[in-house]
Design a protein around this motif. Structure first.
Motif, short mmCIF file in Angstrom:
data_model
loop_
_atom_site.label_atom_id
_atom_site.label_comp_id
_atom_site.label_asym_id
_atom_site.label_seq_id
_atom_site.Cartn_x
_atom_site.Cartn_y
_atom_site.Cartn_z
N SER A 1 -4.06 3.92 -6.68
CA SER A 1 -4.60 4.38 -5.38
C SER A 1 -5.74 3.48 -4.90
O SER A 1 -5.86 3.20 -3.70
N ALA B 1 0.84 -1.21 0.00
CA ALA B 1 0.00 0.00 0.00
C ALA B 1 0.87 1.25 0.00
O ALA B 1 0.47 2.31 -0.50
N ARG B 2 2.08 1.13 0.51
CA ARG B 2 3.00 2.28 0.50
C ARG B 2 3.69 2.38 -0.87
O ARG B 2 3.74 3.42 -1.51
N ARG C 1 -4.56 -1.62 2.25
CA ARG C 1 -4.48 -1.10 3.62
C ARG C 1 -5.57 -1.73 4.48
O ARG C 1 -5.31 -2.22 5.58
N LEU D 1 3.12 2.59 7.24
CA LEU D 1 2.02 2.95 6.34
C LEU D 1 1.10 3.98 6.96
O LEU D 1 0.75 4.98 6.35
N TYR E 1 2.99 1.07 -3.89
CA TYR E 1 2.20 1.25 -5.11
C TYR E 1 1.41 2.55 -5.12
O TYR E 1 0.66 2.82 -6.07
N ALA E 2 1.59 3.39 -4.08
CA ALA E 2 0.79 4.62 -3.98
C ALA E 2 0.84 5.46 -5.26
O ALA E 2 -0.19 5.97 -5.72
N CYS F 1 -4.30 0.53 -3.27
CA CYS F 1 -3.68 0.87 -1.98
C CYS F 1 -4.72 0.97 -0.87
O CYS F 1 -4.47 0.55 0.27
#
Ligand code: G3I
Ligand code: 9MR
Length: 593
Positions: A308, A300-301, A315, A370, A303-304, A311
């Motif tokens: 989105s 999630a960090r 998360r 994250l 591929y931000a 992500c």
């Protein structure tokens, strides 16, 4: 010399049988990196000799039949594991890019060549190796056709759609009772087998995404020729996403995560599209939930900038898995015990882990990085206090991921007070004995392969490549060239400077691993797929006598390797081994011009 010409030499050097060499490469007594060196890299070769009394050999290096370097090898030393006599020759002063042959002669006066080994020198000598080691994962993809132009000669039909997966009795819940059919397509086959395991996937994703963060600019421009190539997302991240999407399907409705997706017993050595056995999701475990949580938080960090929506999903999935683990902190995968209670019995890989404190450390750290939430800051600090108190530094492997948490803290030092320095000191202390050995005793000159206990299942990755990656982290943290040199030495070991004389990566070197324990290779008309790292010598030889696996009588630990398909204990290939290979080769390649 421009880039095109240099890369020409790289390829030529790897393939060229030099006209002036008296015989084809004979994989005789010369043990060296069979692929090539960067210009400023330390260059050594180990030469096996007949006795401890053998005088230093005379070594000549030729380019286009002209001698461009000559010199004596060292006095004879004894291999610290096998006791075999060897000499070392250092030809680091040869730096000009080109294609060469190293020849060992009987003496300075004798023109008789005992043995020869071609090699090359070029900028970015490991770029093609990195590319192929990454492309190996495309070949491992389940549930999709592997097609040209991406297959590069290894096309095949899809196998294992995994859209009719059965909930095993061990994983039954009220909402999904035994026999419920769910869909968990995609992902990578774990290894030589066709099953998919969350624990090993999680470790692999951790090393993968941390390697990306370490060498973003290198990976952002590395083209892999996969179906996703050309999209805004770097190929290296796009390939990983294929597995991450599968991992997301393994989360149950309550946030728990199934340990694996598997047939009850290992499949035969047949093509994926021929496989028709029913497949199951098996038991939810704490380790699976935590490795999943860490993976999704890290993803999630990373591929931000590219996805989105993913992500947000990752998360949420990470938080739910972590909460499930907190509520179920000691649900361990115990396959024999599970088979006493549930049917059908499952006999495939276990990836069992009866201590999940390290997985809690890694998951809490990734969730803290994250979310920056106070909740995870508090949990992380407790974890870090425990880690600091823990005097035994343990290198990261699929069953112990504490070091991944420590490396994350070191690489994101702005988020922590004090711990980054403490962990850096622990890492350097951990590496020091290996560096010292490489400088003194070892014939491999690598911080690996010097001790009998370094030869076990998957040691080429868990010992050698990963030690090289640890050295790259130490180099990043200190700028001390010794760490870079030892990372290079680890790769030299993998590429041929070792006791068996194999280049342990399929399709590379002059004496490569060619018959891996790999169902995809064995069942494909074109055979062995390139870019896969073999597990390596394994002194336990767990596969001995089964399935026709016969090791030589009195074989030593460092030579307990068989380049034979049945040898799963020394010659299998896996995703968690290949990720350490490209983390090492990319890290080194990214440092050259
Ligand atoms: O780490 C210790 C080492 O300190 C010790 O000196 C040595 C000798 O006792 O043992 C080492 O542990 C070994 C461990 O691998 C290292 O990761 C164990 O003996 C060995 O049993 C264990 O083997 C695992 C193997 O499955 C059998 O369970 C491998 O890690 C693991 O990679 C392998 O995974 C299989 C999957 O189950 C199925 N898919 C293929 C995959 C690769 O073979
Ligand atoms: O092919 C299997 C390989 O992926 C595993 O790592 C290994 C150990 O679990 O087992 C292999 O399967 C063999 C089984 O264990 C014994 N019978 C022969 C199977 C194929 O080699």
């Amino acid at each position: 010399m421009n880039g095109m010409k240099i890369s020409f030499y790289c390829i030529l050097g790897a393939l060229l049988m030099v006209a002036c060499s008296p015989s084809a490469v004979d994989n005789g007594p010369i043990r060296m990196n069979q692929l090539g060196f960067a210009p400023d890299q330390e260059k050594t070769a180990t030469i096996l000799v007949s006795s401890a009394e053998t005088a230093p050999c005379w070594v000549v290096i030729k380019e286009d039949c002209e001698t461009i370097w000559s010199g004596y090898a060292s006095e004879t030393v004894l291999n610290p594991v096998s006791g075999k006599p060897c000499q070392i020759v250092d030809f680091s002063t040869v730096t000009r890019p080109g294609s060469y042959v190293l020849q060992v002669c009987e003496s300075i006066d004798s023109t008789r060549v005992i043995s020869n080994q071609p090699f090359s020198i070029c900028e970015r000598p490991y770029r093609e190796l990195t590319r192929k080691a990454l492309r190996a994962f495309y070949y491992q993809r389940a549930s999709m056709d592997i097609v040209e132009p991406y297959a590069e000669g290894y096309e095949r039909k899809a196998g294992h759609p995994d859209d009719q997966v059965i909930v095993h009795a061990s994983a039954a819940t009220k909402e999904r009772p035994e026999g419920t059919v769910i869909s968990c397509p995609g992902g990578w086959y774990d290894a030589g087998d066709y099953n998919k395991y969350i624990v090993n996937s999680g470790y692999t994703m951790g090393v993968w995404l941390m390697a990306y963060e370490m060498n973003k600019s290198y990976f952002d421009t590395l083209q892999l020729n996969i179906p996703e190539s050309g999209s805004p997302m770097p190929d290296m991240l796009a390939e990983a996403m294929y597995n991450i999407h599968w991992m997301l399907t393994m989360q149950d409705l309550d946030g728990g995560v199934y340990h694996k997706l598997t047939e009850p017993d290992f499949e035969g050595f047949i093509r994926p599209d021929e496989c028709k056995k029913p497949r199951y999701v098996v038991m939810k475990t704490t380790a699976a939930a935590l490795d999943f949580a860490a993976t999704m938080a890290l993803a999630a960090r990373v591929y931000a900038p590219y996805d989105s929506a993913f992500c947000v999903q990752a998360r949420e999935a990470a938080l739910r898995a972590y909460q499930w683990a907190k509520a179920h902190p000691a649900v361990y995968y115990d396959q024999p015990k599970m088979n006493e209670e549930f049917q059908p019995a499952i006999t495939t890989g276990a990836y069992d882990d009866f201590d999940v404190t390290d997985e809690f450390y890694w998951a809490a750290t990734e969730l803290h990085l994250l979310t920056s939430s106070k909740e995870f800051a508090k949990e992380t600090i407790i974890c870090l206090q425990n880690l600091t108190a823990n005097s035994q530094y343990t290198s990261a492997v699929w069953g112990n991921v504490a070091e991944l948490a420590m490396l994350e803290v070191m690489m994101h030092s702005g988020c922590y007070q004090g711990y980054p320095e403490q962990f850096k000191k622990a890492l350097l202390n951990h590496l020091q004995p290996y560096l010292d050995e490489a400088e003194t005793v070892s014939v491999h000159r690598s911080p690996y392969g010097n001790r009998e206990d370094e030869f076990f299942w998957g040691c080429n990755s868990e010992g050698c490549c990963w030690r090289g990656v640890e050295c790259l982290y130490a180099y990043r943290l200190t700028g001390d060239e010794r760490y870079r040199k030892n990372a290079e030495r680890c790769l030299n070991y993998i590429l041929g400077q070792n006791s068996t004389g194999y280049c342990y990566v399929t399709g590379f070197g002059t004496h490569p691993t060619s018959h891996p324990h790999h169902r995809l290779s064995y069942s494909h008309p074109k055979g062995t797929h390139p870019g896969f790292l073999a597990g390596g010598p394994n002194r336990m030889r767990q596969d001995a006598e089964t399935d026709g696996v016969k090791y030589p009588k009195d074989v030593t630990a460092d030579e307990s390797y068989l380049d034979e398909q049945p040898s799963y204990a020394s010659n299998e290939v896996t995703i968690n081994w290949n990720v350490t290979l490209f983390a090492l080769t990319a890290g080194l390649d990214a440092m050259t011009k």
